[in-house]
Motif scaffolding. Structure first.
Motif, PDB file in Angstrom:
ATOM      1  N   ILE A  35      16.415   5.048  40.353  1.00  0.00           N
ATOM      2  CA  ILE A  35      15.100   5.567  40.749  1.00  0.00           C
ATOM      3  C   ILE A  35      14.624   6.672  39.811  1.00  0.00           C
ATOM      4  N   GLN A  36      15.542   7.147  38.922  1.00  0.00           N
ATOM      5  CA  GLN A  36      15.167   8.176  37.947  1.00  0.00           C
ATOM      6  C   GLN A  36      15.644   7.731  36.569  1.00  0.00           C
ATOM      7  N   GLN A  37      14.936   8.168  35.551  1.00  0.00           N
ATOM      8  CA  GLN A  37      15.249   7.787  34.176  1.00  0.00           C
ATOM      9  C   GLN A  37      15.484   9.036  33.332  1.00  0.00           C
ATOM     10  N   ILE A  38      16.472   9.010  32.421  1.00  0.00           N
ATOM     11  CA  ILE A  38      16.777  10.115  31.536  1.00  0.00           C
ATOM     12  C   ILE A  38      16.581   9.677  30.095  1.00  0.00           C
ATOM     13  N   GLN A  39      15.899  10.474  29.269  1.00  0.00           N
ATOM     14  CA  GLN A  39      15.673  10.227  27.848  1.00  0.00           C
ATOM     15  C   GLN A  39      16.050  11.497  27.054  1.00  0.00           C
ATOM     16  N   ARG A  40      16.389  11.279  25.813  1.00  0.00           N
ATOM     17  CA  ARG A  40      16.848  12.392  24.981  1.00  0.00           C
ATOM     18  C   ARG A  40      15.976  12.504  23.732  1.00  0.00           C
ATOM     19  N   ILE A  41      15.803  13.733  23.243  1.00  0.00           N
ATOM     20  CA  ILE A  41      15.056  13.999  22.013  1.00  0.00           C
ATOM     21  C   ILE A  41      15.841  15.023  21.193  1.00  0.00           C
ATOM     22  N   SER A  42      15.930  14.807  19.876  1.00  0.00           N
ATOM     23  CA  SER A  42      16.717  15.675  18.995  1.00  0.00           C
ATOM     24  C   SER A  42      15.961  16.974  18.679  1.00  0.00           C
ATOM     25  N   LEU A  43      16.728  18.035  18.681  1.00  0.00           N
ATOM     26  CA  LEU A  43      16.165  19.358  18.306  1.00  0.00           C
ATOM     27  C   LEU A  43      16.702  19.830  16.967  1.00  0.00           C
ATOM     28  N   ASN A  44      17.310  18.910  16.187  1.00  0.00           N
ATOM     29  CA  ASN A  44      17.888  19.289  14.889  1.00  0.00           C
ATOM     30  C   ASN A  44      16.813  19.693  13.895  1.00  0.00           C
ATOM     31  N   THR A  45      17.188  20.562  12.949  1.00  0.00           N
ATOM     32  CA  THR A  45      16.278  20.968  11.879  1.00  0.00           C
ATOM     33  C   THR A  45      16.208  19.856  10.848  1.00  0.00           C
ATOM     34  N   LEU A  46      14.997  19.528  10.417  1.00  0.00           N
ATOM     35  CA  LEU A  46      14.763  18.444   9.470  1.00  0.00           C
ATOM     36  C   LEU A  46      14.311  19.030   8.139  1.00  0.00           C
ATOM     37  N   THR A  47      14.967  18.606   7.053  1.00  0.00           N
ATOM     38  CA  THR A  47      14.611  19.062   5.711  1.00  0.00           C
ATOM     39  C   THR A  47      13.706  18.016   5.071  1.00  0.00           C
ATOM     40  N   LEU A  48      12.508  18.439   4.635  1.00  0.00           N
ATOM     41  CA  LEU A  48      11.508  17.521   4.094  1.00  0.00           C
ATOM     42  C   LEU A  48      11.240  17.858   2.627  1.00  0.00           C
ATOM     43  N   ASN A  49      11.273  16.846   1.807  1.00  0.00           N
ATOM     44  CA  ASN A  49      10.955  16.980   0.380  1.00  0.00           C
ATOM     45  C   ASN A  49       9.500  16.548   0.189  1.00  0.00           C
ATOM     46  N   VAL A  50       8.602  17.531   0.153  1.00  0.00           N
ATOM     47  CA  VAL A  50       7.163  17.269   0.148  1.00  0.00           C
ATOM     48  C   VAL A  50       6.700  17.132  -1.302  1.00  0.00           C
ATOM     49  N   LYS A  51       6.323  15.913  -1.710  1.00  0.00           N
ATOM     50  CA  LYS A  51       5.862  15.650  -3.068  1.00  0.00           C
ATOM     51  C   LYS A  51       4.387  15.269  -3.058  1.00  0.00           C
ATOM     52  N   SER A  52       3.685  15.890  -3.994  1.00  0.00           N
ATOM     53  CA  SER A  52       2.257  15.565  -4.164  1.00  0.00           C
ATOM     54  C   SER A  52       2.064  15.225  -5.651  1.00  0.00           C
ATOM     55  N   GLU A  53       1.915  13.945  -5.961  1.00  0.00           N
ATOM     56  CA  GLU A  53       1.840  13.487  -7.345  1.00  0.00           C
ATOM     57  C   GLU A  53       0.393  13.434  -7.831  1.00  0.00           C
ATOM     58  N   LYS A  54       0.158  13.976  -9.005  1.00  0.00           N
ATOM     59  CA  LYS A  54      -1.111  13.890  -9.723  1.00  0.00           C
ATOM     60  C   LYS A  54      -2.303  14.239  -8.840  1.00  0.00           C
ATOM     61  N   VAL A  55      -2.220  15.451  -8.345  1.00  0.00           N
ATOM     62  CA  VAL A  55      -3.315  15.953  -7.513  1.00  0.00           C
ATOM     63  C   VAL A  55      -4.213  16.803  -8.414  1.00  0.00           C
ATOM     64  N   TYR A  56      -5.519  16.523  -8.352  1.00  0.00           N
ATOM     65  CA  TYR A  56      -6.461  17.278  -9.185  1.00  0.00           C
ATOM     66  C   TYR A  56      -6.726  18.649  -8.558  1.00  0.00           C
ATOM     67  N   THR A  57      -6.596  19.621  -9.373  1.00  0.00           N
ATOM     68  CA  THR A  57      -6.844  20.998  -8.913  1.00  0.00           C
ATOM     69  C   THR A  57      -8.324  21.305  -8.965  1.00  0.00           C
ATOM     70  N   ARG A  58      -8.668  22.532  -8.714  1.00  0.00           N
ATOM     71  CA  ARG A  58     -10.076  22.916  -8.639  1.00  0.00           C
ATOM     72  C   ARG A  58     -10.784  22.682  -9.968  1.00  0.00           C
TER      73      ARG A  58
END
Length: 394
Positions: A35-58
């Motif tokens: 009659i009840q449901q349990i779900q889990r979600i991760s609280l781990n820290t995630l490391t992201l490699n944010v790449k922006s290729e050939k973006v024109y500046t101002r």
């Protein structure tokens, strides 16, 4: 039944009597099966490699930027955890990381488009802060917090940054040469100033040393005067003390002893004088007594002789004188007899007249000189006259 999870995970229980769902981050929860449901979600820290290729500046210069971001679902904030559960519940960490990465990359591109290459290149801190600020405000609505963001790399395919580096390098080299020349100049000035200050400091040091030496000599002289004065006072006090002790221990006892000896000498002298006077008086009295005795015997003999003269009427004055002269040695012997029997005679002079043995002799001769007068008083015969008139008979 009970379910548990670690601090890097959150549980969401929904179903019967769980409206709204119960969210538990790092703990335990009771779940009614079926009659009840349990779900889990991760609280781990995630490391992201944010790449922006050939973006024109101002200014229209295309560049590529790579940033590193640390993100995680915030489990301590109930509202953010609820938002994250609504958006990511049932998704894997990779799916959550992809969504956050796309969001960060979009914001990174937007910031690059509003800045010049020089601004991004020269002020990386400013670029990182702007990306962090914009991305955090957007991701927070998803229940994700940006822990950190750092600009990792900037590069381009047009050698713009290289040319910019050359110009910068040339400027830096120029500035370096100018700075070196100025540094040498300033170093020379500082060296000259330092030498001047050194000489001045040396002169001041020598002056201070001279002053210190002068002060030392003056103080030492003052101390020496004080020490010598104290020493002289101490020596004087010691001499006075020694003199007092000498006065108390030697001189006064010596004077007292001398006074005592003088008194004893005077007493002994007085005793000797009195003894001598007493002995002389005794001798005189004994002489007078002897003389009186002799006179008494002489008177007796004279009376006897007178009776003989009257009886015989044949004696003349010459015969009487002869009898007297015959008895005179016996009289002298009797007078000097006490002197021959004396064991000790003490002679004391009064300062006038005869002294010593002459004094005793004078006393004896004085007694003997009175014999003719005594004989004349007793017999009526003057020995002196008869001696002068009958020298032939004698």
């Amino acid at each position: 039944m009970f379910f548990t999870c670690g601090p890097n995970e959150a549980m969401v229980v929904s179903g019967f009597c769980r409206s709204p769902p119960v969210m538990v981050a790092g703990g335990r929860v009771f779940v009614l099966p079926c009659i009840q449901q349990i779900q889990r979600i991760s609280l781990n820290t995630l490391t992201l490699n944010v790449k922006s290729e050939k973006v024109y500046t101002r200014h229209g210069v295309p560049i590529s930027v790579t940033g590193i971001a640390q993100v995680k679902i915030q489990g301590q904030n109930k509202e953010m955890l609820a938002a994250a559960c609504q958006m990511f519940l049932g998704k894997t960490e990779a799916e959550i990381a992809h969504i956050a990465l796309e969001t960060l990359e979009g914001h990174q591109r937007a910031i690059m488009a509003h800045m010049t290459v020089e601004e991004i290149y020269k002020d990386r801190q400013k670029f990182s802060e702007q990306v962090f600020k914009v991305a955090s405000s957007d991701l927070v609505n998803m229940g994700i917090s940006v822990v950190s963001y750092t600009l990792k790399d900037i590069h381009d395919d047009q050698d713009y940054l290289h040319s910019l580096g050359k110009a910068r390098t040339a400027q830096v080299q120029k500035d370096a040469r100018i700075g070196e020349a100025e540094a040498k100049r300033d170093a020379g000035i500082r060296e000259a100033k330092a030498k001047q200050e050194k000489v001045s400091a040396q002169y001041l040091s020598e002056i201070e040393m001279a002053k210190a030496q002068r002060d030392y000599e003056l103080k030492k002289a003052a101390y020496d005067i004080e020490v010598n004065t104290r020493r002289a006072q101490a020596d004087l006090a010691y001499q006075l003390q020694v003199r007092k002790e000498l006065e108390a221990r030697v001189r006064k006892p010596a004077e007292a002893e001398r006074y005592k000896l003088e008194r004893l000498a005077e007493a002994e002298k007085s005793q000797l004088i009195m003894q001598a006077e007493a002995e002389a008086e005794a001798v005189r009295m004994r002489g007078e007594a002897e003389a009186f005795a002799i006179g008494a015997r002489a008177r007796a003999e004279a009376e006897q002789m007178a009776k003989k003269a009257e009886a015989f009427q044949l004696y003349q004055e010459a015969a009487q004188l002869d009898m007297l002269l015959e008895k005179l040695p016996q009289v002298a012997e009797e007078i000097s007899g006490p002197l021959t029997s004396a064991n000790k005679i003490t002679l004391v002079s009064s300062g006038s007249g005869a002294m010593g043995a002459a004094k005793v002799t004078g006393e004896v001769l004085d007694i003997l000189s009175r014999l003719p007068e005594s004989v004349e008083r007793l017999t009526g015969v003057s020995i002196s006259q008869e001696k002068g008139g009958n020298s032939t008979l004698l």
